[in-house]
Motif scaffolding. Sequence first.
Motif, PDB file in Angstrom:
ATOM      1  N   GLU A 122       0.847  -1.204   0.000  1.00 47.06           N
ATOM      2  CA  GLU A 122       0.000   0.000   0.000  1.00 47.06           C
ATOM      3  C   GLU A 122       0.876   1.247   0.000  1.00 47.06           C
ATOM      4  N   SER A 123       1.983   1.215   0.786  1.00 46.25           N
ATOM      5  CA  SER A 123       2.875   2.383   0.757  1.00 46.25           C
ATOM      6  C   SER A 123       3.630   2.452  -0.571  1.00 46.25           C
ATOM      7  N   THR A 124       3.900   1.288  -1.182  1.00 45.55           N
ATOM      8  CA  THR A 124       4.561   1.273  -2.494  1.00 45.55           C
ATOM      9  C   THR A 124       3.701   1.985  -3.536  1.00 45.55           C
ATOM     10  N   TYR A 125       2.398   1.762  -3.449  1.00 46.19           N
ATOM     11  CA  TYR A 125       1.468   2.411  -4.384  1.00 46.19           C
ATOM     12  C   TYR A 125       1.579   3.936  -4.270  1.00 46.19           C
ATOM     13  N   GLN A 184     -11.842   2.709  12.881  1.00 47.17           N
ATOM     14  CA  GLN A 184     -11.178   3.475  11.822  1.00 47.17           C
ATOM     15  C   GLN A 184      -9.682   3.198  11.768  1.00 47.17           C
ATOM     16  N   ILE A 185      -9.213   2.268  12.613  1.00 49.27           N
ATOM     17  CA  ILE A 185      -7.770   2.013  12.681  1.00 49.27           C
ATOM     18  C   ILE A 185      -7.447   0.733  11.922  1.00 49.27           C
ATOM     19  N   LEU A 186      -6.397   0.757  11.122  1.00 50.79           N
ATOM     20  CA  LEU A 186      -5.968  -0.430  10.389  1.00 50.79           C
ATOM     21  C   LEU A 186      -5.710  -1.580  11.350  1.00 50.79           C
ATOM     22  N   PRO A 191     -14.655   2.775   7.339  1.00 48.14           N
ATOM     23  CA  PRO A 191     -13.478   2.016   7.784  1.00 48.14           C
ATOM     24  C   PRO A 191     -12.196   2.817   7.581  1.00 48.14           C
ATOM     25  N   PRO A 192     -11.021   2.241   7.895  1.00 44.50           N
ATOM     26  CA  PRO A 192      -9.762   2.943   7.634  1.00 44.50           C
ATOM     27  C   PRO A 192      -9.620   3.303   6.151  1.00 44.50           C
ATOM     28  N   VAL A 193      -8.889   4.380   5.878  1.00 42.01           N
ATOM     29  CA  VAL A 193      -8.737   4.838   4.490  1.00 42.01           C
ATOM     30  C   VAL A 193      -7.629   4.043   3.806  1.00 42.01           C
ATOM     31  N   ILE A 194      -7.973   3.354   2.724  1.00 47.99           N
ATOM     32  CA  ILE A 194      -6.984   2.659   1.901  1.00 47.99           C
ATOM     33  C   ILE A 194      -7.075   3.289   0.521  1.00 47.99           C
ATOM     34  N   LYS A 195      -5.965   3.852   0.037  1.00 52.68           N
ATOM     35  CA  LYS A 195      -6.048   4.620  -1.211  1.00 52.68           C
ATOM     36  C   LYS A 195      -6.204   3.734  -2.432  1.00 52.68           C
ATOM     37  N   ASN A 196      -5.631   2.538  -2.386  1.00 58.62           N
ATOM     38  CA  ASN A 196      -5.669   1.686  -3.574  1.00 58.62           C
ATOM     39  C   ASN A 196      -6.847   0.719  -3.501  1.00 58.62           C
ATOM     40  N   MET A 250      -8.177  -5.035   2.989  1.00 54.88           N
ATOM     41  CA  MET A 250      -7.284  -4.364   3.939  1.00 54.88           C
ATOM     42  C   MET A 250      -8.020  -3.295   4.750  1.00 54.88           C
ATOM     43  N   GLU A 251      -9.193  -2.883   4.273  1.00 55.50           N
ATOM     44  CA  GLU A 251      -9.920  -1.839   5.010  1.00 55.50           C
ATOM     45  C   GLU A 251     -10.640  -2.404   6.226  1.00 55.50           C
ATOM     46  N   GLN A 252     -10.578  -3.723   6.433  1.00 51.70           N
ATOM     47  CA  GLN A 252     -11.255  -4.308   7.595  1.00 51.70           C
ATOM     48  C   GLN A 252     -10.440  -4.009   8.854  1.00 51.70           C
ATOM     49  N   SER A 253     -11.044  -3.311   9.793  1.00 55.49           N
ATOM     50  CA  SER A 253     -10.341  -3.029  11.046  1.00 55.49           C
ATOM     51  C   SER A 253     -10.461  -4.245  11.962  1.00 55.49           C
ATOM     52  N   LEU A 254      -9.597  -4.293  12.958  1.00 57.45           N
ATOM     53  CA  LEU A 254      -9.646  -5.403  13.924  1.00 57.45           C
ATOM     54  C   LEU A 254     -10.988  -5.394  14.647  1.00 57.45           C
TER      55      LEU A 254
END
Length: 1491
Positions: free
Chosen positions: A476-479, A1066-1068, A1101-1106, A1115-1119
Amino acid sequence: MAAPAQPKKIVAPTVSQINAEFVTQLACKYWAPHSKKKSPFDIKVIEDIYEKEIVKSRFAIRKIMLLEFSQYLENYLWMNYSPEVSSKAYLMSICCMVNEKFRENVPAWETFKKKPDHFPFFFKCILKAALAETDGEFSLHEQTVLLLFLDHCFNSLEVDLIRSQVQQLISLPMWMGLQPARLELELKKTPKLRKFWNLIKKNDEKMDPEAREQAYQERRFLSQLIQKFISVLKSVPLSEPVTMDKVHYCERFIELMIDLEALLPTRRWFNTILDDSHLLVHCYLSNLVHREEDGHLFSQLLDMLKFYTGFEINDQTGNALTENEMTTIHYDRITSLQRAAFAHFPELYDFALSNVAEVDTRESLVKLFGPLSSNTLHQVASYLCLLPTLPKNEDTTFDKEFLLELLVSRHERRISQIQQLNQMPLYPTEKIIWDENIVPTEYYSGEGCLALPKLNLQFLTLHDYLLRNFNLFRLESTYEIRQDIEDSVSRMKPWQSEYGGVVFGGWARMAQPIVAFTVVEVAKPNIGENWPTRVRADVTINLNVRDHIKDEWEGLRKHDVCFLITVRPTKPYGTKFDRRRPFIEQIGLVYVRGCEIQGMLDDKGRVIEDGPEPRPNLRGESRTFRVFLDPNQYQQDMTSTIQNGAEDVYETFNIIMRRKPKENNFKAVLETIRNLMNTDCVVPDWLHDIILGYGDPSSAHYSKMPNQIATLDFNDTFLSIEHLKTSFPGHNVKVTVDDPALQIPPFRITFPVRSGKGKKRKDADGEDEDTEEAKTLIVEPHVIPNRGPYPYNQPKRNTIQFTHTQIEAIRAGMQPGLTMVVGPPGTGKTDVAVQIISNIYHNFPEQRTLIVTHSNQALNQLFEKIMALDIDERHLLRLGHGEEELETEKDFSRYGRVNYVLARRIELLEEVKRLQKSLGVPGDASYTCETAGYFFLYQVMSRWEEYISKVKNKGNTLPDVTEVSTFFPFHEYFANAPQPIFKGRSYEEDMEIAEGCFRHIKKIFTQLEEFRASELLRSGLDRSKYLLVKEAKIIAMTCTHAALKRHDLVKLGFKYDNILMEEAAQILEIETFIPLLLQNPQDGFSRLKRWIMIGDHHQLPPVIKNMAFQKYSNMEQSLFTRFVRVGVPTVDLDAQGRARASLCNLYNWRYKNLGNLPHVQLLPEFSTANAGLLYDFQLINVEDFQGVGESEPNPYFYQNLGEAEYVVALFMYMCLLGYPADKISILTTYNGQKHLIRDIINRRCGSNPLIGRPNKVTTVDRFQGQQNDYILLSLVRTRAVGHLRDVRRLVVAMSRARLGLYIFARVSLFQNCFELTPAFSQLTARPLHLHIIPTEPFPTSRKNGERPSHEVQIIKNMPQMANFVYNMYMHLIQTTHHYHQTLLQLPPAMVEEGEEVQSQETELETEEEANLAQTDLSSLTDATSSQESSASQIETTCSQTESTPSQTGASSSPEATPAASDLSATVAGPVAVPAEAQVPQDVTLAPEETK
C-alpha cells in the motif's frame, strides 16, 4: 523491464442508458421493486437474459452490474428458485450475481439466509457443474465463474448456511481421496485419527447406497477438482497461442487453493490431499509457468501457494512450529529417504551413508538422483508413499522430469520464513513498484485475481497474521511511492541530450538532480549473516532553488526516507509527456532504491546532528547528505553484479526524491512489524485465540474471566441512588445504609461474581435461589475523605446521567478482559471512554492506562473531557505531534509536562517556605525536595502526632469540640483559607476538617517526593523519559505514533496495564495490534489486564487509497470489525442525544434498537422548526443543468455544477434569513465537488458580510466524527451510485446533522439502490422539490411539523432558486439602504450626534456592500469563472503539470455556465426577473472563457 499496460477503467452506465437497456425493461416488467403490476415468474426470462445479455457479452461487467443493481437476485432469481426450475442458466445467473456483490463489496448472503430451504440442492448442483467436462455443457469461462463462487463460499465460513454446506467438503472423510499407502501412513502418525476413521467407516456402512454415493462424491470433490485442473493445465502449449479463458481458469484455481491453505478450518485435512496430488510439482513443470507474458501472475500465485503449503504450523493441532521443529521434520524426511535407499537401492549407497547437510541441497540431490532411471525413481517415491506402487515388469507412466522434481522439491533444505523476512529489503524497487499483479493501478475493477494476501476472519498463527499485514502495508505504501515518483520525475522532464546523456527540462519541488554519489562505508556483516550491518553513502545536490524550498531540503531530518532514481531517457529534448501512456518507457526509468537520511554534512564533512544548537550556515548552493542504504538490497545488487555481470546500480543514480514527512513513515512501521516477528511477541493468553479468530469468541468477556473483580468503586459515575437503580434494570439493589439522607454518591457496588466455568447442570430447587442471588447488587455509599479547606480541594465531578447501557459499558471497561463498545453517532462514546479512564484511575491507582486513537482530533476531545474530571494533571501525558491543537493553555506533551513539574516544584517549595515560616522553624527547608522531605519528617509529622495525642478520645471522657481548634498547630498556615476553618458543631466534623487540612499538607510533600527525580536528572530528555516510565498514569498517543515509536518505548522499559482505543473501527488492523505490544513481557507473560475498544463498524473504515488492497485484500477491515464478525460480545449504546428524532430515523435502522435520549424530545431547539424551511429534512431532486449532470474532468474527480450551485444558493438563502453561517456545513461525497463548491462560495459569499462562509466545506469521509446543526449534502453522481452504495458512508452522511439535513441528488438513481432503500424510502416520502417559507425569519417559534402561518413557496429547480436568492438579496440591500435614508432625513433633534455619524458610516458601508455584492454576483454570472478556479484546484489535487482545456472545466461544453449565469441579466438592469425565469438563451461565452 516491460512497461505494464494501463488497465481499462470501467465506465458506469448513465441513467438514460440504464433506462434504455433491455434488462431494465425486463426488470420493470418482472421484478423492479417500484413497478406496480409485475408479470408472473417465467423461467424463459432467466434463460434469455443469460444467453443474450451475459454470455453474448462475454460476461461483461457492465451488463452484470445492471442486473445486480436492479435487484435481480433478491426479487427474481432466488425468490423463485426450486429444484424443479433449476437449470444451467439459472445456476450461472445466481453465481454471477453473488460474485458481483462480492466485487462491489456489498452483503451477498442476506437473500439466501431469508430463504435457505433450497440452498443445499443449489450447492450440490454447483459442485457437479464445477467438475463437468470443459468441452461439455459448461465452458471454461463459466467454470471459472463457478470457481470464484466456491472461493467466496470458502471465505464466508462465519455464515451458518454456507458453513453447513462447505464443511462436508473439507472434513476428515475427504481423506478417502488419498492413495491407500499414504492414508495408512497418515493414520499411523496420529493414532487418535484411526479411531475416528473406523467410526466413519461404520457410519458409512449404515447409510443407504444412494446417500453413501452422494457423501462419497462430496468427500472426493476437491481431489477430483485438482485432477481436473491438472488436465486443463497440461493442455496449455509452450509457445502456440492459448485462450485467456484457460489462463484465467488456472489463476482462479490457484487462488482457491491458496485460500483453502490459508485458513485453519479448511487447511486441516485438505493440506494432506493437496500434498498427495503433487499439484505444486505439476504446476512448476507446466508450460504456463514458462510463458513470459501469460504465466507471470500464475507464477506469482504459485509462489504464494508454495509458501502456504510449507507453512510452519501443525495442521492437526493448529500450533505454530518452532525453527527446531521444522528442522526435525526436514531431517526426518531425509533420513527416511536414506533408509529406503540403503535397504532397497544399492546404487544409492553413497547417498544413504552421507551426512544430511551434505545431501540436502537441490544441486546435490539432482546430482545423486539424476542418473537413475524413471522406474527406479518411481520405486523410491512409492517407498515413501508418494506414488502408488509400480506393478512388476511394467514401466512407469510418469515422465522422469516429474519424478525427479517430486523427490528433490520434497527433500531440499528450505530457508526459514523468518530468515526470508530478515533478508528482504524494506524499500520497494522498480520491479515491485510497477508490477500490476502486486501493486495494481487505482483503476482496479475487481475482475481478475491478484498475487496479494487477503485479510479475512482467521489467520494460521501470529506469524502469519503479522506477515500478511506486513506485505499489504508494504505494498500500500509502495502504491503511494509510485504516485510520488511518477509526479516528481515527470515534472523534471528528463530528456536525452545530444551527446546521449540526460538533460532536465523542468524542475520539481520534491526531487533534485544528483551531482555526485559515492558509497562511503560498507560495514562487516554480523556473525551468521551475509549482508553488511550498514551501508552509508554521500549524495551531493545543487540547491539553486527558492529559499523556502531550499529550507525544506536542508530541513531533512534523521530517519527521513528518500529515493534514489536512475533515468535514461530515450526521447529527444522537448518531447511532450503524455500521462495516458505508460510512465516507464516515456521517462526511461531504470532503477529505484530507497535510503534513509543520517544528516547533512557541514564544511568539514561531519554530519550536522539534530539538536537545540542552531545549525551552521553553509555557503554556496552545494549540499551533501549522508544516507543509510538498505544493507539487504545492497548485498543483492552486489551479488548480481559479481555473479551475473550486471551493471553496478550505485554508479548510475541521477535523481534524489523526498516525500512529505506525514506520508513517509512506512519504513518505521515495517521495521516495527519485522521486529515483532523476530521477538517472541507475547499476546495475553486470554486474547491469543480471539486475535487469530478461533475458539469461543466470548472467552475474553469479563463474565468469563477468572480474575473478575467483585467490588468496584464507581466514584462519581452515578448522580443519585435513583440513577443507580435505573442503571441496573432487572437487578435487586440492596443499600447497606437505610437512611435516605446517607444514600448519596459515590457508591461502591459488589456484584455477584460467577466464574465463567461454572457447573452446567443444576438441580431444580437450587435454580431460583441462584438466579435471585445472581441479580442482587450490594451498594455501599462512602464519603470521600476531606482533602483540605480550600475551594480547589473539592473534587471535580461527573455531571452526565449515563443510561443503563452506558453503565454496562463502564462496568465492563473496569473489569479485566476485552470490552467492545459499539457507539452509534451521538451516543456519548467519548463520555463513556473518559468515565472508564477515570474509574480505573481511582480504583487501581498503581495501574497505568494507554489511550490510543486514530486521529489527533479525537485525542484532543478525550483530553479536554479528562481534564474536567477528578484526575490529577501531573499523571497525564500526551505523546506525538498533535498536542499543539489542544484548546487549552496547558501543555500535555513530554516537554510540556517536564516544564509543568519544574514549575509545580517551585510552587510547592514556596508553600513549604510559608509553612516553615508559620511554624517558626529556622533554616532553609524549602531549598530542595530532599530538604523539604526532612522538614516534613522531623517538624510537621512530630507536631501532627503530638496534636492527635492531645485531641484523641481519652478513655471514657467525652472529647471537647473546642480542643480540636485550640490545639490545631497549623492555624497560621491556613489563615488564607475560607474562615472559620472549624465549624464547632461536632467533634467528628471538626476532626474530619483537621485531618483534611493535614491531608492537604501531606499531599504537598508526597508530590515533592515524586518530583525529586527531576532535581537529580539534569537533561530535559532524561526528565521526560522518567515521566513516561514512572510518573504518568494515563498516557495518550495516536496509533501511528505507537507504530513508529515502538522500538524506543520498549527500550525505555515502558509499561502499562490497560489499553483504551477510541475510533477503533477506523484504525488499520495492524495499527490496532501494535499497541498491544509496546512493552516487554514479564516472565514470559504480558501484564495487559484490560483492552477496551470503542468504535462503530457501521461508519467508515480505515482509508486505503488503492482499490485493489481495499477490495481484493480486504485491507480496510479493522480489527474491531473483524471481532464483531467473529462474534465477540459487544455493548451497543442505544440512546442518541445529537439529532432530532426524525433525523435519527434516517440511520437508526442500521443499529440494534437505537433510540433517543429524553432531551431530544424536550429541549426547545429540537422541538422548534427550521425557520424559512417547511421540513427538517428533505431530498431535493436536481436534474441536468444545461444538459449536464455529473462530469469527470479528471479520472474519479467527479463534479456536478447544478448541485453545487443549488447547495450554495440554499446556504445563501439561510444566511439571509438570519441563520449563523458557522452553524451550517456543506458536505459532498467527492473531492471534485468539494473544490467546485469552495470556488462558488469564494465567488458568491467570500467577502460578503451579509452572508459569510459555511463552517466547513468538505467530504463526508473527512467529516466523520464531527457534527453541525444544519448539513447541506450534495451526492454528485447521476450515472451510477458510486461509493455511496457502501452503507457505512450513507450512515455517516445521514448522521452529521443535529437539526436540519438537506440532500441534493438525482432521485431516480438513488431510490433504486437496494442497500440504500431504508433511508431513501423515508426521504422520497416527502416532496422532492424544495419547500421554503421566505417570510419566516430566524429563529422561529413554529413547532416542528406544524403548518406555517406564512406562505410556502415551492422551488422547482436550481435556476429558480438562484434567481430567488438574488432578488431576496437585492431587496435586503434596498430596505437597509432605505432605512438609513429615512434616518438621515429626520430632524436633527431626533438624532443624537453619534448616531448621525454612525448612520452615515453605516450608509457608506451598506452602499459598499451593495456594490461589492453586485460585483460579486455579477462576476459570477458571466463566464465559467468558478470553473476556472476549480480547474486550478483540480490541477493541484491531481498534481498534474499540463492539462488539456477539456480537462479543466466542470465540463468541456461551452454551455455549462454556473447557475447564476441567468443572473447577469438581472444585474444589468433594475427590472426584477420573475421567480420562474428560465436560463436566458442569449448568454454565450467567448471560447477562451470555457477553458
